[in-house]
Design a protein around this motif. Structure first.
Motif, short mmCIF file in Angstrom:
data_model
loop_
_atom_site.label_atom_id
_atom_site.label_comp_id
_atom_site.label_asym_id
_atom_site.label_seq_id
_atom_site.Cartn_x
_atom_site.Cartn_y
_atom_site.Cartn_z
N VAL A 256 0.84 -1.20 0.00
CA VAL A 256 0.00 0.00 0.00
C VAL A 256 0.87 1.25 0.00
O VAL A 256 0.60 2.22 -0.72
CB VAL A 256 -0.94 0.00 1.23
CG1 VAL A 256 -1.70 1.32 1.33
CG2 VAL A 256 -1.90 -1.16 1.15
N ILE B 118 0.88 4.13 -2.79
CA ILE B 118 0.58 5.54 -2.49
C ILE B 118 1.76 6.43 -2.88
O ILE B 118 1.58 7.53 -3.42
CB ILE B 118 0.24 5.70 -1.00
CG1 ILE B 118 -1.12 5.05 -0.72
CG2 ILE B 118 0.23 7.17 -0.59
CD1 ILE B 118 -1.53 5.09 0.72
N VAL C 200 -6.64 11.29 -1.99
CA VAL C 200 -6.94 9.90 -1.66
C VAL C 200 -7.16 9.74 -0.15
O VAL C 200 -8.10 9.06 0.28
CB VAL C 200 -5.76 9.00 -2.13
CG1 VAL C 200 -5.88 7.60 -1.54
CG2 VAL C 200 -5.74 8.95 -3.64
N TYR D 18 -10.75 8.50 1.00
CA TYR D 18 -10.88 7.13 1.47
C TYR D 18 -10.86 7.03 2.99
O TYR D 18 -11.51 6.14 3.56
CB TYR D 18 -9.75 6.26 0.90
CG TYR D 18 -9.99 5.88 -0.54
CD1 TYR D 18 -10.92 4.88 -0.87
CD2 TYR D 18 -9.31 6.50 -1.57
CE1 TYR D 18 -11.15 4.54 -2.19
CE2 TYR D 18 -9.53 6.17 -2.89
CZ TYR D 18 -10.44 5.19 -3.19
OH TYR D 18 -10.70 4.85 -4.48
N ARG E 213 -7.33 6.36 -8.25
CA ARG E 213 -8.05 5.11 -7.98
C ARG E 213 -7.64 4.02 -8.98
O ARG E 213 -7.42 2.86 -8.59
CB ARG E 213 -9.55 5.39 -8.05
CG ARG E 213 -10.41 4.21 -7.63
CD ARG E 213 -11.86 4.54 -7.85
NE ARG E 213 -12.29 5.67 -7.04
CZ ARG E 213 -13.19 6.55 -7.41
NH1 ARG E 213 -13.71 6.49 -8.63
NH2 ARG E 213 -13.57 7.51 -6.60
N LEU F 299 -4.11 2.85 -8.08
CA LEU F 299 -4.09 2.03 -6.87
C LEU F 299 -4.69 0.65 -7.12
O LEU F 299 -4.17 -0.38 -6.65
CB LEU F 299 -4.87 2.75 -5.75
CG LEU F 299 -4.20 3.98 -5.14
CD1 LEU F 299 -5.16 4.68 -4.18
CD2 LEU F 299 -2.93 3.58 -4.40
N ARG F 300 -5.75 0.66 -7.89
CA ARG F 300 -6.38 -0.62 -8.17
C ARG F 300 -5.44 -1.52 -8.96
O ARG F 300 -5.37 -2.72 -8.75
CB ARG F 300 -7.68 -0.37 -8.96
CG ARG F 300 -8.56 -1.59 -9.09
CD ARG F 300 -9.81 -1.20 -9.82
NE ARG F 300 -10.54 -0.13 -9.13
CZ ARG F 300 -11.40 0.68 -9.72
NH1 ARG F 300 -11.59 0.61 -11.03
NH2 ARG F 300 -12.03 1.58 -9.04
N LEU G 185 -2.56 -2.49 -6.34
CA LEU G 185 -2.96 -3.32 -5.20
C LEU G 185 -3.76 -4.52 -5.61
O LEU G 185 -4.00 -5.43 -4.79
CB LEU G 185 -3.79 -2.48 -4.22
CG LEU G 185 -3.05 -1.27 -3.59
CD1 LEU G 185 -3.99 -0.47 -2.70
CD2 LEU G 185 -1.86 -1.78 -2.79
N GLY G 186 -4.22 -4.54 -6.85
CA GLY G 186 -4.96 -5.69 -7.35
C GLY G 186 -6.32 -5.83 -6.72
O GLY G 186 -6.89 -6.91 -6.64
N GLY G 187 -6.88 -4.75 -6.21
CA GLY G 187 -8.18 -4.80 -5.60
C GLY G 187 -9.29 -4.87 -6.62
O GLY G 187 -9.05 -4.87 -7.83
N GLU G 188 -10.45 -4.87 -6.10
CA GLU G 188 -11.60 -4.93 -6.99
C GLU G 188 -12.15 -3.52 -7.15
O GLU G 188 -11.41 -2.56 -7.20
CB GLU G 188 -12.62 -5.89 -6.40
CG GLU G 188 -12.07 -7.30 -6.28
CD GLU G 188 -13.01 -8.23 -5.55
OE1 GLU G 188 -14.06 -7.76 -5.09
OE2 GLU G 188 -12.67 -9.42 -5.43
N SER G 189 -13.36 -3.40 -7.19
CA SER G 189 -13.94 -2.08 -7.41
C SER G 189 -13.77 -1.23 -6.17
O SER G 189 -13.76 -1.72 -5.06
CB SER G 189 -15.44 -2.20 -7.72
OG SER G 189 -16.09 -2.78 -6.61
N GLY G 190 -13.68 0.08 -6.42
CA GLY G 190 -13.50 0.97 -5.30
C GLY G 190 -14.59 1.77 -4.95
O GLY G 190 -15.48 2.24 -5.16
#
Lengths: 159, 264
Positions: A100, A104, A115, A119, A147, A150-151, A154-159
């Motif tokens: 993270v 950032i 951000v 967030y 966003r 970062l996605r 970080l490999g995240g899903e929807s924000g």
């Protein structure tokens, strides 16, 4: 000062510190910026309408202070020494936290503050724009760009 | 896996200012002196002072300019060049030194030029006065007593430096100075045959002193242009077969005095 300075520091100090940290990326610069902001708060003699007005003023000054610090030649030539693991969240997973942090830090400094406010503080776009002295369109644009990055990192899903 | 929002929140949750830093922030209040906002009174006083200074400067400047416009001759220069030659009104009873009129101040001695024959209308004999005595050098029998000097009040004929004076004016009687002893009652030092009257005038830029021998009616003109220094002149001339000492004294604000003394 019509409002107790102790209460102001206790209430808004952590918020300003995180905002400055998101800009500067290290503790020492963040502390310097926040300290400078509160020194200006003490000497400006400005009369605030309410606490929201005071916080908005403090955040704007903090953002400007961080930008000035980042623009300074000394800061630009200095090589960051904070490559050690951040001790801000020792309880977190070191791997996750490092990821993270790297994500950032990959963002432009101006986007980091947005951000953080969006967030963490859950500020609406309008309030972020008012606090940082930006237009709502600029805030939305930067937020969308941050966003996506970062996605991606970080490999995240929807924000 | 958590989404980026949760990860960011956890990340920022971990960012906390240290307790030492917060205490340092709270100590700022003690070390930082709040600067009071500049009140409107501060600027009001500044503007008021500036306006007052400008007003005073304007008033004095206007007065100075107005004075120079109306009277280009400075007061100090007046002593060198009297604005108007004061007529010497012959005294009706010149032989009575004690009865001479009260002397008027030099500034009030400026009067309109008069002809030598013009009677001294305003001369009024006075029995009192500091200068009641006649100067020893003045022929008491011929020349009018010093008190004959300007009897006209200053308001009657204000001095006009630029105004040209009449060619001939009666010589003003010798005005005794303060240090001249009062010789009231003493015998005149000069006989009647040696009575002379001096008239100082400015004609076409030339300074002339006309000496009248009242015993014979003759007159002689001395050109003292450029010789009057600081309103004073002193010279020895041979006139009417006699050696005469001619002394001129111009007073500040107008008026003059010519003292003719026979040396032999």
């Amino acid at each position: 000062m019509e409002h107790d300075f102790q209460q102001v520091t206790e209430r808004h100090g952590p918020t300003l510190y995180r905002l400055a940290y998101s800009y500067c990326g290290n503790r020492s610069d963040a502390e310097d910026c926040v300290q400078e902001v509160f020194a200006k708060y003490l000497t400006c003699g400005k009369v605030f309408e309410d606490d929201e007005h005071r916080l908005r003023w403090l955040m704007k000054v903090t953002a400007n202070q961080c930008r000035d610090l980042l623009k300074s030649g000394w800061k630009q030539k200095r090589q960051t020494l904070e490559t050690l693991p951040d001790i801000a969240a020792p309880q977190a997973d070191p791997d996750t936290r490092l990821a993270v942090r790297q994500a950032i830090e990959a963002l432009p400094p101006k986007d980091r503050g947005i951000v953080y406010l969006y967030y963490y503080e859950s500020y609406p776009v309008r309030r972020i724009a008012a606090s940082l002295g930006l237009s709502e369109t600029a805030v939305r644009s930067r937020l969308d760009r941050a966003r996506k990055r970062l996605r991606q990192m970080l490999g995240g899903e929807s924000g | 896996m958590k989404n980026e929002a949760e990860q960011l929140k956890e990340y920022f949750d971990g960012i906390e200012p240290s307790e030492a830093f917060l205490q340092r922030l709270q100590a700022l209040e003690e070390t930082t002196v709040p600067q009071p906002r500049a009140s409107e009174k501060k600027y009001l006083w500044r503007y008021a002072l500036a306006a007052a200074a400008a007003l005073l400067l304007g008033i004095f400047g206007w007065r100075t300019l107005d004075r120079l416009r109306t009277d280009p001759v400075l007061p100090d220069e007046r002593t060198d060049r009297p604005a108007a030659i004061e007529p010497a009104a012959p005294a009706e009873n010149p032989a009575a030194p004690a009865d001479r009129p009260e002397q008027t101040p030099p500034s009030a001695s400026v009067s309109a030029p008069k002809t030598p024959t013009e009677p001294p209308e305003t001369v009024e004999p006075a029995t009192t006065g500091d200068h009641a005595g006649l100067a020893p050098t003045v022929p008491p029998t011929v020349s009018p007593p010093p008190t004959v000097q300007p009897t006209a009040p200053p308001t009657e004929q204000p001095p006009e430096p630029t105004e040209e004076l009449p060619p001939v004016e009666p010589v003003e009687p010798v005005e005794p100075t303060e240090d001249i002893p009062d010789n009231t009652g003493d015998a005149p030092a000069i006989s009647e045959e040696e009575a002379f009257v001096g008239l100082y005038e400015l004609v076409d830029g030339r300074e002339l002193i006309t000496i009248y021998d009242e015993s014979s009616g003759e007159s002689a003109v001395l050109d003292v242009t450029g010789q009057v220094i600081d309103g004073q002149y002193q010279g020895v001339h041979t006139l009417f077969g006699k050696t005469l000492s001619v002394a001129l004294q111009c007073f500040q604000g107008g008026g003059y005095e010519v003292v003719v003394t026979v040396l032999n």
